[in-house]
Design a protein around this motif. Sequence first.
Motif, short mmCIF file in Angstrom:
data_model
loop_
_atom_site.label_atom_id
_atom_site.label_comp_id
_atom_site.label_asym_id
_atom_site.label_seq_id
_atom_site.Cartn_x
_atom_site.Cartn_y
_atom_site.Cartn_z
N ALA A 6 50.51 50.05 45.96
CA ALA A 6 50.16 49.03 46.93
C ALA A 6 50.60 47.66 46.45
O ALA A 6 50.80 47.44 45.26
N LEU A 7 50.78 46.80 47.42
CA LEU A 7 51.00 45.41 47.09
C LEU A 7 49.67 44.87 46.59
O LEU A 7 48.66 44.97 47.27
N VAL A 8 49.66 44.36 45.39
CA VAL A 8 48.40 43.89 44.83
C VAL A 8 48.54 42.46 44.33
O VAL A 8 49.64 41.96 44.12
N ASN A 9 47.39 41.84 44.15
CA ASN A 9 47.36 40.46 43.65
C ASN A 9 47.55 40.48 42.14
O ASN A 9 46.82 41.14 41.44
N TRP A 10 48.51 39.71 41.70
CA TRP A 10 48.81 39.68 40.27
C TRP A 10 48.68 38.26 39.77
O TRP A 10 49.32 37.35 40.30
N CYS A 11 47.82 38.08 38.77
CA CYS A 11 47.72 36.75 38.17
C CYS A 11 48.57 36.73 36.91
O CYS A 11 48.28 37.45 35.95
N PRO A 12 49.63 35.92 36.90
CA PRO A 12 50.51 35.88 35.73
C PRO A 12 49.78 35.34 34.49
O PRO A 12 50.11 35.71 33.37
N GLU A 13 48.79 34.52 34.70
CA GLU A 13 48.05 33.94 33.58
C GLU A 13 47.15 34.98 32.92
O GLU A 13 47.10 35.11 31.70
N CYS A 14 46.42 35.75 33.77
CA CYS A 14 45.56 36.81 33.24
C CYS A 14 46.40 37.99 32.77
O CYS A 14 45.94 38.80 31.97
N GLY A 15 47.58 38.12 33.33
CA GLY A 15 48.38 39.30 33.03
C GLY A 15 47.76 40.56 33.59
O GLY A 15 47.85 41.63 33.00
N THR A 16 47.11 40.44 34.73
CA THR A 16 46.52 41.63 35.31
C THR A 16 46.37 41.48 36.82
O THR A 16 46.56 40.39 37.37
N LEU B 105 44.24 41.46 40.32
CA LEU B 105 42.94 40.96 40.75
C LEU B 105 42.52 41.64 42.05
O LEU B 105 43.37 41.99 42.87
N ALA B 106 41.23 41.80 42.24
CA ALA B 106 40.72 42.27 43.53
C ALA B 106 40.88 41.15 44.55
O ALA B 106 40.99 39.98 44.19
N ASN B 107 40.89 41.50 45.84
CA ASN B 107 40.98 40.47 46.88
C ASN B 107 39.87 39.45 46.73
O ASN B 107 40.04 38.26 46.98
N GLY C 241 44.39 31.56 47.41
CA GLY C 241 45.71 32.00 46.98
C GLY C 241 45.92 31.89 45.48
O GLY C 241 47.01 32.17 44.97
N CYS C 242 44.86 31.45 44.77
CA CYS C 242 44.97 31.32 43.32
C CYS C 242 43.95 32.23 42.64
O CYS C 242 43.04 32.74 43.27
N CYS C 243 44.14 32.38 41.34
CA CYS C 243 43.25 33.22 40.56
C CYS C 243 41.89 32.54 40.44
O CYS C 243 41.79 31.34 40.26
N TRP C 244 40.82 33.34 40.52
CA TRP C 244 39.46 32.77 40.42
C TRP C 244 39.19 32.17 39.06
O TRP C 244 38.29 31.35 38.89
N ARG C 245 39.93 32.61 38.04
CA ARG C 245 39.72 32.05 36.70
C ARG C 245 40.73 30.96 36.38
O ARG C 245 40.53 30.18 35.46
N GLY D 27 47.54 55.04 72.67
CA GLY D 27 46.67 54.09 71.99
C GLY D 27 45.23 54.52 72.09
O GLY D 27 44.93 55.62 72.55
N LYS D 28 44.32 53.65 71.60
CA LYS D 28 42.90 54.00 71.59
C LYS D 28 42.06 52.75 71.31
O LYS D 28 42.59 51.73 70.84
N ALA D 29 40.78 52.87 71.61
CA ALA D 29 39.86 51.83 71.17
C ALA D 29 39.82 51.87 69.65
O ALA D 29 39.87 52.96 69.07
N ALA D 30 39.75 50.74 69.01
CA ALA D 30 39.81 50.75 67.55
C ALA D 30 39.01 49.59 66.97
O ALA D 30 38.83 48.56 67.62
N VAL D 31 38.53 49.80 65.77
CA VAL D 31 37.80 48.76 65.05
C VAL D 31 38.58 48.43 63.79
O VAL D 31 39.04 49.34 63.10
N THR D 32 38.74 47.18 63.51
CA THR D 32 39.44 46.77 62.30
C THR D 32 38.50 45.93 61.45
O THR D 32 37.70 45.17 61.99
N TYR D 33 38.59 46.12 60.15
CA TYR D 33 37.80 45.32 59.23
C TYR D 33 38.71 44.45 58.39
O TYR D 33 39.83 44.84 58.05
N ARG D 34 38.21 43.31 58.05
CA ARG D 34 38.96 42.41 57.18
C ARG D 34 38.88 42.88 55.73
O ARG D 34 39.80 42.70 54.95
N ILE D 35 37.74 43.47 55.39
CA ILE D 35 37.55 43.92 54.01
C ILE D 35 38.53 45.04 53.72
O ILE D 35 38.85 45.85 54.59
N LYS D 36 39.04 45.06 52.51
CA LYS D 36 39.96 46.12 52.12
C LYS D 36 39.38 46.88 50.94
O LYS D 36 38.41 46.44 50.32
#
Length: 818
Positions: free
Chosen positions: A161-171, A173-175, A181-185, A416-425
């Motif tokens: 998957a496309l994931v969030n990568w913090c170059p400073e942490c070198g790891t 991150l969760a959403n 758009g920046c790292c929490w740390r 198509g169909k009725a559908a529910v979408t969540y923002r949370i991943k």
Amino acid sequence: MEEIPQDPTRYDHNQIELKWHERWNNDPNLYKAAADSTRPKYYVLEMLPYPSGSLHIGHLRNYAIGDALARYMWMKGYNVLHPMGWDAFGLPAENAAIKNGRQPYEWTKANIAEMKRQHRRMGFSYDWDLEITTCEPEYYRWNQWFFLKMLERGLAYRKNALVNWCPECGTVLANEQVVDGCCWRHETTQVEQRSLEQWFLKITAYADELLRAIDEKLEGHWPDRVLSMQRNWIGKSVGSEIDFKLENTGEPIRVFTTRVDTIYGATCVILAPEHPLTAKLLDEAGRARAKQMIDSRASKGPGDIDKDGHFTGHYAINPYSGEKVPIWIGNFVLMGYGTGAIMAVPAHDERDFEFCTTYGIPIRPVIRPVNGALDENPKAALTEDGVVERSGEFSGLPSAEARARMNKKAESESFGKAAVTYRIKDWGISRQRYWGTPIPVIHCPKDGVVPVPEKDLPVILPVDVQLTGKGRSPLADVASFVNVKCPKCGGDARRESDTMDTFVDSSWYFYRYCDPKNSQAPFDSKKIAYWFPIDQYIGGVEHAILHLIYSRFFTKVMRDIGVISNDEPAARLFTQGMVIKDGAKMSKNKGNVVSADEMIDRFGADTGRVFELFAAPPEKDMDWTDAGAEGSYRFLSRVFRFVVRNAGRRPEGDPLADRRALRKLHQTIRKVTEDFDNRWHFNTSIAALMELINTLYEEEAGLSGGALHQILPSLALLLGPFAPYLAEELWEQLGHQGPVFRQPWPTYDETLAKEDAADIVLQVNGKVRGRLSVPFGTPEDQLKKLALADPKVQPSIEGKQVVKVIVVPDKLVNIVVK
RNA sequence: GCGGAUAUGGCGGAAUUGGCAGACGCGCUAGAUUCAGGUUCUAGUUCUCGCAAGGGAGUGGAGGUUCAAGUCCUCUUAUCCGCACCA
């Protein structure tokens, strides 16, 4: 240095606190909860700290609140569970290790020892026998166990998957760990998107329950702002998924919309630049444009992106109208939400209106207001529901009705169909770092991903590892760790070298407190059934979406696994305000940190606690000022001196002084009790105690020994939850035995608390003109007569017509004149 | 843009149910204590007019409801927090 003999009536916080500190430390069972108790249980919990090095006064507020509550509940007769532990895995340990050449384990343990010393010095009432440290194998093996259980149930899975990568942490991150758009740390480090194989926990499977339980179980018991943040974060939208067909090939392009009723007004389809179909539809120049959109979005903060679009040269067919509409790509369409493709209805959506106006795409209104006509040339989007027009068989229907029928049609005709979408991943938990729980799986060339068998847990994190801080887990280079045999086929295989997000550790730690030494299971479910849910959870609001949503998710998973039976971890949540110094939150970066040790040396633990509770209501931010702390110190000094010099007083006294002092005492007990029971405004509780001591000073000369005999012990008990050291010292000096927090909370007597006479305010036209002291229960007509005849009132009503007289018995008379 | 909150003296805050605005603390002013500083104690401290007695104004702003509004209603401004092109 030579010990200076102290004036015996001086409040020597050091001497008192060290004396009791010593005694309490030698009693490991002091704060132990009863194993099986007939008393009602009360689980009070403060969020466990990260062992960063040492405590400062910003940390103390959380604990001072929890400790006051725990002590009060003990005194009210509850069986109290009040534990503390350490959220010990995480990046800072690893970074410190690289910087100082110390191993994270050693660094972390040293910090814990130091902070625990400070906790004990503050005199917080924890049962340290229940202490947990998340970086110990005895703890994290159960992280691994829960992971395996989730894997069995399909709640843990691996995907590229496309994931969030913090170059400073070198790891990764969760959403939830990406802020603006920046790292929490690293607040100035832009998070990059990388494509990696990652482990995810399926929090989306519980999105609906997490949302519903907010209304059904938490509303009113958790702070509104936390619930609102969680609602936002989960972000449910109800709508439809509809396939537009690619003109030539008939390949479906699925769009998500909440307004399928406007679909006859769709004048183009817009794809996110990352949409998989773009590779097929776009020529080379188009792909370059798409890449440019992606890059420029990454380099800008949210909210300030200008709409940018590009026509693909292809067309799609609207399944309802059969109309052919152009397919565009647009930078404002998000791949991560819905299907990554939208239909643009410029007449009824503001963003589509802006986009289509910019690119000259037609605007076609299809909704009219319920009591109005269709606007043929709209100057702006009409986004409200209305009546659907120009929409074939659906024309004339109200929006809601049209949506229902359109969904039905989509379903019956399979487009198509009725559908529910969540923002949370789903929660990405893989971290390419060393200092965390090893993910218990093995990669076998033959069998693929093989879970580590339960009997082989824990997968121990090796110590003495060469740390690099570079972009891959240091564990990958530890041969003894990664080279293993496949549990299935016995062949050579490789152990997973990523570790878990530390938020996994803190998602269930409060369960472990109930049974921290269990080596057979994460805990005994019977113990959980007794203690859970947490009666009162206390912590910072910064965890509103991270920890507090993850731990709700874990609780639901644990329930479904069958190890617990509660649905929510905490019945009540309280989020305390921050401690502010010199206009900013206390932090090492700002250089405005006051260490706990420094504060204790100067003022004492009790003064620190009292001031943090007194300076503001606990949910609001509070300003730490030394001058303010001195005020709290003065208050405790006054209490100390008063009790010491009056402890052995003569029996005789002035009955009126006794009466006034006892009345104030009972009023104070009532006030403090009500504050605890209803609203936790400890600032007013302490203000009430200050008023009491002020009254005692005023009445001191006239007080009898008998009255003092009632007042002084009560005063010590009332002080117990806020200033436990001083309370204990006074309790002992008054000749009593046993810890203050094990004594019954003082009760108040309404008769004694009552004033002698009612103080009636006399108003003319709402303005105060005088006052009257009358016996309680004086009849209304009597009060009216007295008020009209009052010499202070007379001048204001003379020569005027009395229109009306309002009488509120025992309180007020308002004379209305013209 | 959406959501949540907040607004009261020089400062932190109190007023829990529509009923005396400013409890309590800080700071400040004066006096006493002390060799002095600090400590401690006493008195004062919303603004304003007044020698005083006493009067007037006053809870971000504008309206309203009410005998009575910091508190309820409508509108509005500012600040803080969260989310943010969520289809």
